[in-house]
Design a protein around this motif. Sequence first.
Motif, PDB file in Angstrom:
ATOM      1  N   ALA A  79       0.797  -1.236   0.000  1.00 19.89           N
ATOM      2  CA  ALA A  79       0.000   0.000   0.000  1.00 19.89           C
ATOM      3  C   ALA A  79       0.827   1.283   0.000  1.00 19.89           C
ATOM      4  O   ALA A  79       0.500   2.220  -0.732  1.00 19.89           O
ATOM      5  N   PRO A  80       1.915   1.393   0.798  1.00 18.83           N
ATOM      6  CA  PRO A  80       2.640   2.668   0.839  1.00 18.83           C
ATOM      7  C   PRO A  80       3.246   3.078  -0.506  1.00 18.83           C
ATOM      8  O   PRO A  80       3.552   4.251  -0.707  1.00 18.83           O
ATOM      9  N   HIS A  81       3.430   2.123  -1.414  1.00 15.73           N
ATOM     10  CA  HIS A  81       4.112   2.420  -2.676  1.00 15.73           C
ATOM     11  C   HIS A  81       3.155   2.494  -3.860  1.00 15.73           C
ATOM     12  O   HIS A  81       3.599   2.643  -4.995  1.00 15.73           O
ATOM     13  N   ALA A  82       1.860   2.382  -3.606  1.00 18.12           N
ATOM     14  CA  ALA A  82       0.915   2.262  -4.711  1.00 18.12           C
ATOM     15  C   ALA A  82       0.088   3.518  -4.955  1.00 18.12           C
ATOM     16  O   ALA A  82      -0.876   3.485  -5.711  1.00 18.12           O
ATOM     17  N   ALA A  83       0.462   4.658  -4.345  1.00 14.38           N
ATOM     18  CA  ALA A  83      -0.372   5.864  -4.454  1.00 14.38           C
ATOM     19  C   ALA A  83      -0.507   6.336  -5.901  1.00 14.38           C
ATOM     20  O   ALA A  83      -1.606   6.666  -6.361  1.00 14.38           O
ATOM     21  N   ALA A  84       0.615   6.384  -6.631  1.00 15.77           N
ATOM     22  CA  ALA A  84       0.568   6.838  -8.024  1.00 15.77           C
ATOM     23  C   ALA A  84      -0.309   5.913  -8.856  1.00 15.77           C
ATOM     24  O   ALA A  84      -1.109   6.362  -9.685  1.00 15.77           O
ATOM     25  N   LEU A  85      -0.152   4.618  -8.631  1.00 17.24           N
ATOM     26  CA  LEU A  85      -0.948   3.650  -9.375  1.00 17.24           C
ATOM     27  C   LEU A  85      -2.433   3.821  -9.076  1.00 17.24           C
ATOM     28  O   LEU A  85      -3.275   3.769  -9.981  1.00 17.24           O
ATOM     29  N   GLU A  86      -2.768   4.050  -7.793  1.00 19.04           N
ATOM     30  CA  GLU A  86      -4.173   4.247  -7.417  1.00 19.04           C
ATOM     31  C   GLU A  86      -4.775   5.436  -8.167  1.00 19.04           C
ATOM     32  O   GLU A  86      -5.901   5.379  -8.682  1.00 19.04           O
ATOM     33  N   ARG A  87      -4.034   6.516  -8.276  1.00 14.99           N
ATOM     34  CA  ARG A  87      -4.556   7.709  -8.933  1.00 14.99           C
ATOM     35  C   ARG A  87      -4.753   7.462 -10.429  1.00 14.99           C
ATOM     36  O   ARG A  87      -5.766   7.877 -11.012  1.00 14.99           O
ATOM     37  N   ILE A  88      -3.797   6.792 -11.058  1.00 19.62           N
ATOM     38  CA  ILE A  88      -3.912   6.485 -12.487  1.00 19.62           C
ATOM     39  C   ILE A  88      -5.103   5.574 -12.733  1.00 19.62           C
ATOM     40  O   ILE A  88      -5.889   5.766 -13.688  1.00 19.62           O
ATOM     41  N   LEU A  89      -5.289   4.563 -11.896  1.00 19.60           N
ATOM     42  CA  LEU A  89      -6.416   3.641 -12.079  1.00 19.60           C
ATOM     43  C   LEU A  89      -7.749   4.365 -11.933  1.00 19.60           C
ATOM     44  O   LEU A  89      -8.706   4.060 -12.641  1.00 19.60           O
ATOM     45  N   ARG A  90      -7.812   5.327 -11.037  1.00 14.80           N
ATOM     46  CA  ARG A  90      -9.055   6.096 -10.896  1.00 14.80           C
ATOM     47  C   ARG A  90      -9.351   6.898 -12.158  1.00 14.80           C
ATOM     48  O   ARG A  90     -10.492   6.966 -12.602  1.00 14.80           O
ATOM     49  N   HIS A  91      -8.324   7.491 -12.746  1.00 16.61           N
ATOM     50  CA  HIS A  91      -8.510   8.337 -13.910  1.00 16.61           C
ATOM     51  C   HIS A  91      -8.790   7.528 -15.197  1.00 16.61           C
ATOM     52  O   HIS A  91      -9.250   8.090 -16.188  1.00 16.61           O
ATOM     53  N   THR A  92      -8.481   6.238 -15.167  1.00 16.83           N
ATOM     54  CA  THR A  92      -8.674   5.430 -16.370  1.00 16.83           C
ATOM     55  C   THR A  92      -9.825   4.467 -16.229  1.00 16.83           C
ATOM     56  O   THR A  92     -10.051   3.637 -17.104  1.00 16.83           O
ATOM     57  N   ALA A  93     -10.549   4.544 -15.135  1.00 18.65           N
ATOM     58  CA  ALA A  93     -11.675   3.617 -14.894  1.00 18.65           C
ATOM     59  C   ALA A  93     -12.775   3.831 -15.943  1.00 18.65           C
ATOM     60  O   ALA A  93     -12.996   4.938 -16.418  1.00 18.65           O
TER      61      ALA A  93
END
Length: 265
Positions: free
Chosen positions: A251-265
């Motif tokens: 979890a601590p290293h996945a912030a950028a990935l989380e944001r990208i996944l939200r924008h591409t949903a």
Amino acid sequence: MESLTLRRLRRRLRGLPAHRSLLDHCAAAFADAGALGVAVYGSLAAGRPDRWSDLDFALVYADRRPFAAARRRVDKVLAAAPGAAVVALAGIDVGNGNLGVFVREVGREIVKVDVQLVTLAEWRQSRVPAVPLHDPARRLGTRRRRAPLTAKPDASLPARFAGWYWTAHVRLQRGDALEALDLLAMLRTRFLLPALCARDRLPVTWRGLEQQLDAPTRRAVRATFPRSFQRGELRRALRAAGTLIRRLSPAPHAAALERILRHTA
């Protein structure tokens, strides 16, 4: 006189006459190639050859100075091998200047023969199991399978994946399906594969990986392969890759990935 090692290898090729005839030819010819030693590696050395197996030979020299002459010698040996030549590739054609790749048609079978030139120092560093065929000075030794190099966790992987994931998403949005498909394959190899192997402490290779993954992870990996070139299907496969990487990332290293996944949903 046939050596005990050669007899043992020939027995492993029972029912594979094309492989056996090429082994006999190469074992005899390579013994006179001026090398310190000649060995077999790959599935034959590991004891599990089948009709799809390559024949893998290593010619071991003290240093690289004899390699040019050795390459010419190898070409002549394979040109005179049983069957008919289908393909003969110099190392430059396969990205390895010291590897020769030869495909022969022997009877009704196709057999690929790889011949690798290595120095003794390189040979001793290799982790691939091998069996010496010709080792007069006993410098090669029988190599058993050593503990494989495994992937290490990489905290930067989710963020790097996110950057390329966004690029693939943009290509899809613009209708560049082929480029997006190529980027998806790259995401699997450069990011998904190391993440999977780091989690399970496995060697970083696709070879044999399916058999080592648990069923849910195997299904998740297969879901990253699109079933068609339709934009919706490519998007689904890309999203599956992102979801799996997210699952594999702390979890601590996945912030950028989380944001990208939200924008591409």
